[in-house]
Motif scaffolding. Structure first.
Motif, PDB file in Angstrom:
ATOM      1  N   MET A 220       0.870  -1.184   0.000  1.00  0.00           N
ATOM      2  CA  MET A 220       0.000   0.000   0.000  1.00  0.00           C
ATOM      3  C   MET A 220       0.904   1.230   0.000  1.00  0.00           C
ATOM      4  O   MET A 220       1.821   1.328   0.827  1.00  0.00           O
ATOM      5  N   LEU A 221       0.664   2.142  -0.921  1.00  0.00           N
ATOM      6  CA  LEU A 221       1.407   3.397  -0.973  1.00  0.00           C
ATOM      7  C   LEU A 221       0.600   4.460  -0.222  1.00  0.00           C
ATOM      8  O   LEU A 221      -0.506   4.811  -0.635  1.00  0.00           O
ATOM      9  N   TYR A 222       1.154   4.974   0.863  1.00  0.00           N
ATOM     10  CA  TYR A 222       0.414   5.919   1.707  1.00  0.00           C
ATOM     11  C   TYR A 222       1.213   7.207   1.914  1.00  0.00           C
ATOM     12  O   TYR A 222       2.417   7.264   1.652  1.00  0.00           O
ATOM     13  N   GLY A 223       0.500   8.228   2.370  1.00  0.00           N
ATOM     14  CA  GLY A 223       1.166   9.482   2.695  1.00  0.00           C
ATOM     15  C   GLY A 223       1.146  10.486   1.559  1.00  0.00           C
ATOM     16  O   GLY A 223       1.994  11.371   1.486  1.00  0.00           O
ATOM     17  N   HIS A 224       0.158  10.372   0.654  1.00  0.00           N
ATOM     18  CA  HIS A 224       0.060  11.334  -0.456  1.00  0.00           C
ATOM     19  C   HIS A 224      -1.303  12.025  -0.378  1.00  0.00           C
ATOM     20  O   HIS A 224      -1.493  12.893   0.481  1.00  0.00           O
ATOM     21  N   ILE A 225      -2.265  11.685  -1.238  1.00  0.00           N
ATOM     22  CA  ILE A 225      -3.557  12.390  -1.220  1.00  0.00           C
ATOM     23  C   ILE A 225      -4.662  11.563  -0.568  1.00  0.00           C
ATOM     24  O   ILE A 225      -5.802  12.016  -0.485  1.00  0.00           O
TER      25      ILE A 225
END
Length: 383
Positions: A220-225
């Motif tokens: 999971m790619l987190y920390g953006h929008i």
């Protein structure tokens, strides 16, 4: 079921102690700033030790990114290049085999292969890469091609997912990485990677791989929008697929690195804080009750946060990671590789017992007189 307005850390704690599954509202609640992170960590550590004791796993691996030329233009990616971009490159068979020889000479048990989707390369190029590496180095486990790449191969060949995977498996594919997941919720996915494999296709590909005996990872790619709701929704979708097919080995939360990305420029984004990294790690461990392993990927988290994460739910710290390009192009300032001694020391300083594992979580037994020689031991779950 506990009503959303009645959720507290105590009610969640009781469910965790009893081995009960957390729901979406409870997961979102854990992201509230006023929920003490140290108490969330205690719960995550309870689950971590219940599943993996005091062990912390690592492997000796190398990365191969055979090309950065990519048909897709995901705005969070700093690695990709256009066909005529001076940054663009394509590795030759000789360079690929040289990388394999280097891996074997350095005792690697795994090669992690991902890269761009080159406009002018046919499916045979990707299959041949796996075949020549497997033929030359049959002991080296090839963890290759994300679901996004498999979906591209479907498009190129007009074959089914199963047919594509079977051809790769016959060539020597050992397992699949978990990349391309990003965030599953359409509200976010359409903004950051609208053209590549959608959520349904990502899960279909992994389910099919599991049915074929191909183990995979998940990310999971987190920390953006995205926000807390999108993250928990993502975790629950993974949990549901694991309930059905059971082939996910480990989950890796990936912190967004903004440097050199279009998304960061558009949205004025910064890298998530270490506290957000640790909270996400802990919540992932609590939500993914049917995942055996949670990985703290030190390349993205940084050494200090990855080490701390071993008390926040993580039981795996990845490996030596030679030749990683994708996250370093996006601003990762971590070392280009770590020695085994450094990895073991990092784990021991965290109070954990380091265990070398192979890609599919069997213990690795090294020849003490020649560390490049190794054999496969029992599964790590055997104690």
């Amino acid at each position: 079921m506990i009503r959303a307005d009645k959720i507290t850390l105590d009610t969640i704690g009781k469910k965790v102690e009893n081995g009960e599954r957390l729901n979406l509202d409870e997961g979102v609640y854990l992201y509230n700033d006023d929920v003490p992170l140290n108490e969330v960590a205690e719960l995550a550590n309870m689950v971590r030790e219940r599943k993996n004791g005091n062990f912390a796993y690592y492997n000796i691996n190398t990365h191969l990114n055979p090309t950065n030329i990519c048909v897709y233009r995901c705005n969070f990616c700093a690695f990709r290049a256009d066909l005529r971009d001076p940054r663009g490159y394509v590795m030759s068979d000789e360079q690929i085999l040289a990388r394999g020889q280097e891996a074997v000479d350095n005792g690697c048990t795994e090669m992690h292969i991902v890269g761009g989707l080159h406009h002018q390369k046919k499916f045979d190029w990707y299959v041949n890469m796996v075949r020549i590496l497997h033929d030359a180095f049959p002991k080296l486990h090839l963890k290759a091609w994300t679901a996004v790449e498999i979906n591209w191969f479907e498009f190129l060949t007009k074959k089914s997912v199963r047919e594509v995977l079977q051809e790769l498996k016959d060539a020597g594919l050992g397992s699949m990485p978990g990349g391309g997941a990003e965030i599953f919720h359409r509200e976010v996915r359409d903004q950051i990677c609208e053209h590549k494999a959608d959520t349904g296709k990502w899960h279909e590909i992994h389910r099919t791989a599991h049915e074929m005996g191909i183990k995979t990872n998940a990310t999971m790619l987190y920390g953006h929008i995205e926000n807390a709701y999108h993250r928990i929704d993502h975790l629950i979708r993974l949990r549901e697929t694991q309930d059905v097919s059971g082939g996910f080995q480990t989950f890796i939360p990936l912190a967004f690195h903004p440097d050199n990305t279009e998304l960061a420029e558009l949205k004025k984004l910064k890298k998530p804080s270490g506290l957000m990294d640790l909270r996400t790690m802990a919540i992932s461990r609590l939500m993914l009750d049917n995942f055996q392993h949670i990985k703290a990927y030190w390349i993205m988290l940084g050494l200090g946060t990855a080490q701390t994460a071993l008390s926040y739910g993580a039981d795996d710290i990845d490996g030596t990671v030679r030749h990683e390009l994708i996250y370093h192009d996006a601003g990762a300032t971590t070392p280009e590789a770590m020695s085994v001694d450094d990895i073991r020391r990092l784990i021991e300083e965290a109070g954990r017992e380091p265990i070398e594992r192979d890609t599919v979580y069997n213990r690795v037994i090294r020849d003490p007189h020649n560390m490049s020689e190794w054999t496969t031991g029992e599964p790590v779950e055997a104690g």
